[in-house]
Scaffold this motif. Structure first.
Motif, PDB file in Angstrom:
ATOM      1  N   ALA A 191      24.933  27.047  77.927  1.00 19.16           N
ATOM      2  CA  ALA A 191      26.281  27.534  78.753  1.00 19.16           C
ATOM      3  C   ALA A 191      26.921  26.638  77.011  1.00 19.16           C
ATOM      4  N   LEU A 192      26.518  26.319  76.643  1.00 20.92           N
ATOM      5  CA  LEU A 192      27.330  25.837  75.462  1.00 20.92           C
ATOM      6  C   LEU A 192      27.136  26.561  74.530  1.00 20.92           C
ATOM      7  N   LEU A 193      26.107  27.221  73.940  1.00 20.66           N
ATOM      8  CA  LEU A 193      25.697  28.052  73.102  1.00 20.66           C
ATOM      9  C   LEU A 193      27.020  29.217  73.224  1.00 20.66           C
ATOM     10  N   GLU A 194      27.476  28.619  74.491  1.00 22.95           N
ATOM     11  CA  GLU A 194      28.550  30.815  74.493  1.00 22.95           C
ATOM     12  C   GLU A 194      29.345  30.125  73.323  1.00 22.95           C
ATOM     13  N   ILE A 195      29.851  29.346  73.608  1.00 26.19           N
ATOM     14  CA  ILE A 195      31.527  28.418  72.887  1.00 26.19           C
ATOM     15  C   ILE A 195      30.909  28.964  71.219  1.00 26.19           C
ATOM     16  N   PRO A 196      32.398  29.233  70.586  1.00 22.61           N
ATOM     17  CA  PRO A 196      32.368  28.569  69.499  1.00 22.61           C
ATOM     18  C   PRO A 196      31.683  28.233  68.072  1.00 22.61           C
ATOM     19  N   GLN A 197      31.288  27.536  68.115  1.00 22.34           N
ATOM     20  CA  GLN A 197      30.809  26.410  66.861  1.00 22.34           C
ATOM     21  C   GLN A 197      31.923  25.183  66.851  1.00 22.34           C
ATOM     22  N   GLU A 198      32.924  25.580  66.409  1.00 19.49           N
ATOM     23  CA  GLU A 198      33.740  24.686  66.228  1.00 19.49           C
ATOM     24  C   GLU A 198      34.467  24.189  67.864  1.00 19.49           C
ATOM     25  N   TYR A 199      34.677  24.926  68.569  1.00 19.80           N
ATOM     26  CA  TYR A 199      34.898  24.712  69.499  1.00 19.80           C
ATOM     27  C   TYR A 199      34.220  23.303  70.664  1.00 19.80           C
ATOM     28  N   ARG A 200      33.263  23.281  70.426  1.00 21.31           N
ATOM     29  CA  ARG A 200      31.980  22.676  71.634  1.00 21.31           C
ATOM     30  C   ARG A 200      32.009  21.791  71.443  1.00 21.31           C
ATOM     31  N   VAL A 201      31.727  20.272  70.925  1.00 23.00           N
ATOM     32  CA  VAL A 201      32.805  18.648  71.000  1.00 23.00           C
ATOM     33  C   VAL A 201      33.409  19.076  71.122  1.00 23.00           C
ATOM     34  N   GLY A 202      35.264  19.082  71.240  1.00 19.18           N
ATOM     35  CA  GLY A 202      36.101  19.228  71.731  1.00 19.18           C
ATOM     36  C   GLY A 202      36.140  19.591  72.917  1.00 19.18           C
ATOM     37  N   VAL A 203      35.116  20.893  73.408  1.00 17.55           N
ATOM     38  CA  VAL A 203      35.129  21.203  74.655  1.00 17.55           C
ATOM     39  C   VAL A 203      34.005  20.184  75.611  1.00 17.55           C
ATOM     40  N   TRP A 204      32.873  20.001  75.266  1.00 16.21           N
ATOM     41  CA  TRP A 204      32.209  18.767  75.778  1.00 16.21           C
ATOM     42  C   TRP A 204      32.777  17.764  75.487  1.00 16.21           C
ATOM     43  N   ASN A 205      33.555  16.816  75.164  1.00 10.90           N
ATOM     44  CA  ASN A 205      34.005  15.740  75.224  1.00 10.90           C
ATOM     45  C   ASN A 205      35.187  15.971  76.000  1.00 10.90           C
ATOM     46  N   SER A 206      35.684  16.892  76.150  1.00  7.23           N
ATOM     47  CA  SER A 206      36.995  16.982  77.255  1.00  7.23           C
ATOM     48  C   SER A 206      36.268  16.523  78.530  1.00  7.23           C
ATOM     49  N   VAL A 207      35.391  18.022  79.241  1.00  5.51           N
ATOM     50  CA  VAL A 207      34.696  17.704  80.076  1.00  5.51           C
ATOM     51  C   VAL A 207      33.563  16.326  80.762  1.00  5.51           C
ATOM     52  N   LEU A 208      32.637  16.089  79.608  1.00 11.02           N
ATOM     53  CA  LEU A 208      32.162  14.724  79.985  1.00 11.02           C
ATOM     54  C   LEU A 208      33.139  13.627  80.388  1.00 11.02           C
ATOM     55  N   PHE A 209      33.868  13.523  78.760  1.00 13.17           N
ATOM     56  CA  PHE A 209      34.528  12.289  79.062  1.00 13.17           C
ATOM     57  C   PHE A 209      36.152  11.981  79.236  1.00 13.17           C
ATOM     58  N   ARG A 210      36.109  13.424  79.796  1.00 19.38           N
ATOM     59  CA  ARG A 210      38.102  13.897  79.919  1.00 19.38           C
ATOM     60  C   ARG A 210      38.718  13.151  78.555  1.00 19.38           C
ATOM     61  N   GLN A 211      38.522  13.234  77.400  1.00 22.32           N
ATOM     62  CA  GLN A 211      39.020  13.191  76.354  1.00 22.32           C
ATOM     63  C   GLN A 211      40.147  14.273  76.231  1.00 22.32           C
ATOM     64  N   PRO A 212      40.920  13.658  75.276  1.00 15.82           N
ATOM     65  CA  PRO A 212      42.347  14.726  75.160  1.00 15.82           C
ATOM     66  C   PRO A 212      41.556  15.700  74.159  1.00 15.82           C
ATOM     67  N   TYR A 213      42.130  16.958  73.481  1.00 20.65           N
ATOM     68  CA  TYR A 213      41.212  17.808  72.854  1.00 20.65           C
ATOM     69  C   TYR A 213      41.857  17.555  71.646  1.00 20.65           C
ATOM     70  N   PRO A 214      40.490  17.268  70.593  1.00 23.58           N
ATOM     71  CA  PRO A 214      41.157  17.733  68.664  1.00 23.58           C
ATOM     72  C   PRO A 214      42.007  18.787  68.505  1.00 23.58           C
ATOM     73  N   LEU A 215      42.707  18.191  68.022  1.00 19.91           N
ATOM     74  CA  LEU A 215      43.981  19.004  66.913  1.00 19.91           C
ATOM     75  C   LEU A 215      43.770  19.625  66.196  1.00 19.91           C
ATOM     76  N   ASP A 216      42.330  20.165  66.152  1.00 17.78           N
ATOM     77  CA  ASP A 216      42.333  21.635  65.209  1.00 17.78           C
ATOM     78  C   ASP A 216      42.470  22.775  65.292  1.00 17.78           C
ATOM     79  N   ALA A 217      43.047  23.206  66.486  1.00 13.58           N
ATOM     80  CA  ALA A 217      43.055  24.002  67.535  1.00 13.58           C
ATOM     81  C   ALA A 217      44.243  23.697  68.772  1.00 13.58           C
ATOM     82  N   THR A 218      44.471  24.899  69.533  1.00  8.94           N
ATOM     83  CA  THR A 218      45.825  24.519  70.172  1.00  8.94           C
ATOM     84  C   THR A 218      45.141  24.475  71.808  1.00  8.94           C
ATOM     85  N   ARG A 219      46.019  23.627  72.043  1.00  9.39           N
ATOM     86  CA  ARG A 219      45.127  23.320  73.746  1.00  9.39           C
ATOM     87  C   ARG A 219      44.450  24.373  74.381  1.00  9.39           C
TER      88      ARG A 219
END
Length: 139
Positions: free
Chosen positions: A90-118
């Protein structure tokens, strides 16, 4: 007392808010998928621990049934590995540049990185959770 409960329920619901859009899931499925994702590292450790655990022989009879502990461990490990693979797919369905931000948001409830919009990250997070639900046959 009722007001405190409502505040708590609203706070919990806002923390794991499901955004409206293309990837809408029933609330129970959405939360189940999130918690299965958050359980990723524990499941990975359980799968690894099955390989490393040793059978203890204390010499006492356990039951009259014949058991194949190696097969039972293999079946259990395969179940864990299958779930890990479905989440990874399922994570491979997400573009490479957004995977870490999405992963950290779901798993650790971290805010999104600032490299793209919320909004961009929210869209890919919804897509990720939707595909996890689909892969794990929750929908």
């Amino acid at each position: 007392m009722k007001n405190i409960f409502n505040v708590f329920v609203n706070e919990v619901n806002m923390r794991d808010y499901q955004r409206k859009g293309k990837y809408i899931l029933p609330q129970a499925v959405y939360h189940t998928a999130i918690w299965r994702i958050r359980d990723y590292y524990r499941i990975k450790k359980l799968a690894e621990d099955i390989i490393n655990e040793n059978a203890t022989m204390d010499g006492l009879p356990k039951s009259n049934a014949i058991s194949d502990t190696v097969a039972q461990k293999a079946i259990k490990r395969e179940k864990y590995l299958s779930e890990i693979k479905q989440i990874d797919n399922a994570l491979l369905e997400i573009p490479q540049e957004y995977r870490v931000g999405v992963w950290n948001s779901v798993l650790f409830r971290q805010p999104y990185p600032l490299d793209a919009t919320r909004v961009t990250y929210s869209r890919y997070k919804s897509k990720f959770i939707y595909f996890v639900s689909k892969n794990l046959k929750l929908i």
